[in-house]
Design a protein around this motif. Structure first.
Motif, PDB file in Angstrom:
ATOM      1  N   GLU A  95      43.532   0.188  47.152  1.00 27.73           N
ATOM      2  CA  GLU A  95      44.876   0.685  46.819  1.00 27.73           C
ATOM      3  C   GLU A  95      45.924  -0.418  46.988  1.00 27.73           C
ATOM      4  OE1 GLU A  95      43.086   2.300  49.452  1.00 27.73           O
ATOM      5  OE2 GLU A  95      42.049   3.493  47.935  1.00 27.73           O
ATOM      6  N   ARG A  96      45.824  -1.180  48.083  1.00 30.62           N
ATOM      7  CA  ARG A  96      46.779  -2.268  48.318  1.00 30.62           C
ATOM      8  C   ARG A  96      46.615  -3.344  47.256  1.00 30.62           C
ATOM      9  NH1 ARG A  96      46.264  -4.368  53.937  1.00 30.62           N
ATOM     10  NH2 ARG A  96      44.294  -5.111  53.143  1.00 30.62           N
ATOM     11  N   ARG A  97      45.364  -3.662  46.918  1.00 27.41           N
ATOM     12  CA  ARG A  97      45.139  -4.688  45.897  1.00 27.41           C
ATOM     13  C   ARG A  97      45.706  -4.247  44.552  1.00 27.41           C
ATOM     14  NH1 ARG A  97      40.465  -5.037  49.016  1.00 27.41           N
ATOM     15  NH2 ARG A  97      39.236  -3.733  47.634  1.00 27.41           N
ATOM     16  N   ARG A  98      45.506  -2.975  44.179  1.00 28.27           N
ATOM     17  CA  ARG A  98      46.020  -2.514  42.893  1.00 28.27           C
ATOM     18  C   ARG A  98      47.549  -2.494  42.898  1.00 28.27           C
ATOM     19  NH1 ARG A  98      44.708  -3.014  37.676  1.00 28.27           N
ATOM     20  NH2 ARG A  98      46.128  -1.693  36.537  1.00 28.27           N
ATOM     21  N   GLU A  99      48.165  -2.110  44.016  1.00 34.47           N
ATOM     22  CA  GLU A  99      49.623  -2.124  44.114  1.00 34.47           C
ATOM     23  C   GLU A  99      50.161  -3.540  43.888  1.00 34.47           C
ATOM     24  OE1 GLU A  99      53.180  -1.207  47.355  1.00 34.47           O
ATOM     25  OE2 GLU A  99      51.145  -0.518  47.798  1.00 34.47           O
ATOM     26  N   ALA A 100      49.493  -4.527  44.465  1.00 35.20           N
ATOM     27  CA  ALA A 100      49.905  -5.920  44.280  1.00 35.20           C
ATOM     28  C   ALA A 100      49.727  -6.364  42.832  1.00 35.20           C
ATOM     29  CB  ALA A 100      49.113  -6.832  45.214  1.00 35.20           C
ATOM     30  N   VAL A 101      48.641  -5.935  42.210  1.00 34.27           N
ATOM     31  CA  VAL A 101      48.385  -6.275  40.800  1.00 34.27           C
ATOM     32  C   VAL A 101      49.454  -5.662  39.910  1.00 34.27           C
ATOM     33  CG1 VAL A 101      46.808  -5.841  38.875  1.00 34.27           C
ATOM     34  CG2 VAL A 101      45.917  -6.656  41.049  1.00 34.27           C
ATOM     35  N   GLU A 102      49.790  -4.401  40.154  1.00 36.80           N
ATOM     36  CA  GLU A 102      50.837  -3.742  39.365  1.00 36.80           C
ATOM     37  C   GLU A 102      52.166  -4.489  39.504  1.00 36.80           C
ATOM     38  OE1 GLU A 102      50.461  -1.472  37.142  1.00 36.80           O
ATOM     39  OE2 GLU A 102      48.391  -0.924  37.593  1.00 36.80           O
ATOM     40  N   ALA A 103      52.483  -4.949  40.706  1.00 32.07           N
ATOM     41  CA  ALA A 103      53.717  -5.720  40.921  1.00 32.07           C
ATOM     42  C   ALA A 103      53.650  -7.046  40.160  1.00 32.07           C
ATOM     43  CB  ALA A 103      53.941  -5.960  42.411  1.00 32.07           C
ATOM     44  N   ALA A 104      52.483  -7.677  40.150  1.00 31.44           N
ATOM     45  CA  ALA A 104      52.319  -8.934  39.417  1.00 31.44           C
ATOM     46  C   ALA A 104      52.506  -8.708  37.924  1.00 31.44           C
ATOM     47  CB  ALA A 104      50.940  -9.528  39.696  1.00 31.44           C
ATOM     48  N   PHE A 105      51.879  -7.653  37.381  1.00 30.39           N
ATOM     49  CA  PHE A 105      52.023  -7.364  35.957  1.00 30.39           C
ATOM     50  C   PHE A 105      53.474  -7.039  35.603  1.00 30.39           C
ATOM     51  CE2 PHE A 105      47.310  -5.954  35.636  1.00 30.39           C
ATOM     52  CZ  PHE A 105      46.912  -7.254  35.336  1.00 30.39           C
TER      53      PHE A 105
END
Length: 146
Positions: free
Chosen positions: A26-36
């Motif tokens: 969940e934390r990794r996906r949240e970071a990816v969404e912020a990057a995108f």
């Protein structure tokens, strides 16, 4: 802006100066969404997670996130490690190969993990194996054998 980033939630925390909540995927996906959201040209974010057991025995998994797809591989055991140097570059080469071959997140993650794992069995800083050996390791289906 870059199209492909090799990094994880820790890198995004430093880059965006923003902590990410949650745990694990969940934390990794949240970071990816912020990057995108921050980088409109970014299409791929790839990383590994390494859990050393001993100096010569590690557990390793790979993750590739695309804007509309993502894949987290199961953790594999790497034993009798000869040399770790160059394993990150081998991972990047596998991800890039999968991307250039038009693969999805799963194919990119599996090829990256396979090439990373195989590099641990060789001396020197680069992976010198023919594609057939990489395909043999993955069972030629993109699945890393456990």
């Amino acid at each position: 802006d870059a199209t492909i980033m090799f990094g994880n939630h820790r890198d995004m925390t430093l880059l965006l100066q923003k902590p990410f909540s949650g745990d694990g995927a969940e934390r990794r996906r949240e970071a990816v969404e912020a990057a995108f959201a921050t980088f409109p040209n970014l299409q791929v974010m790839a990383s590994t997670a390494r859990h050393p057991i001993t100096q010569t025995h590690h557990r390793l998994s790979a993750r590739v996130d695309l804007r509309e797809d993502r894949h987290q591989t199961p953790e594999i055991e790497i034993t009798d490690i000869i040399d770790r140097v160059g394993s990150g570059d081998a991972f990047a080469a596998g991800v890039l190969t999968g991307w250039l071959e038009g693969g999805d997140a799963r194919k990119m993650a599996q090829l990256g993990l396979a090439m990373n794992a195989l590099k641990h069995s060789l001396h020197g800083d680069w992976l010198r194996l023919p594609r057939a050996e990489v395909d043999s390791f993955t069972g030629n289906s993109g699945d890393v054998r456990r």
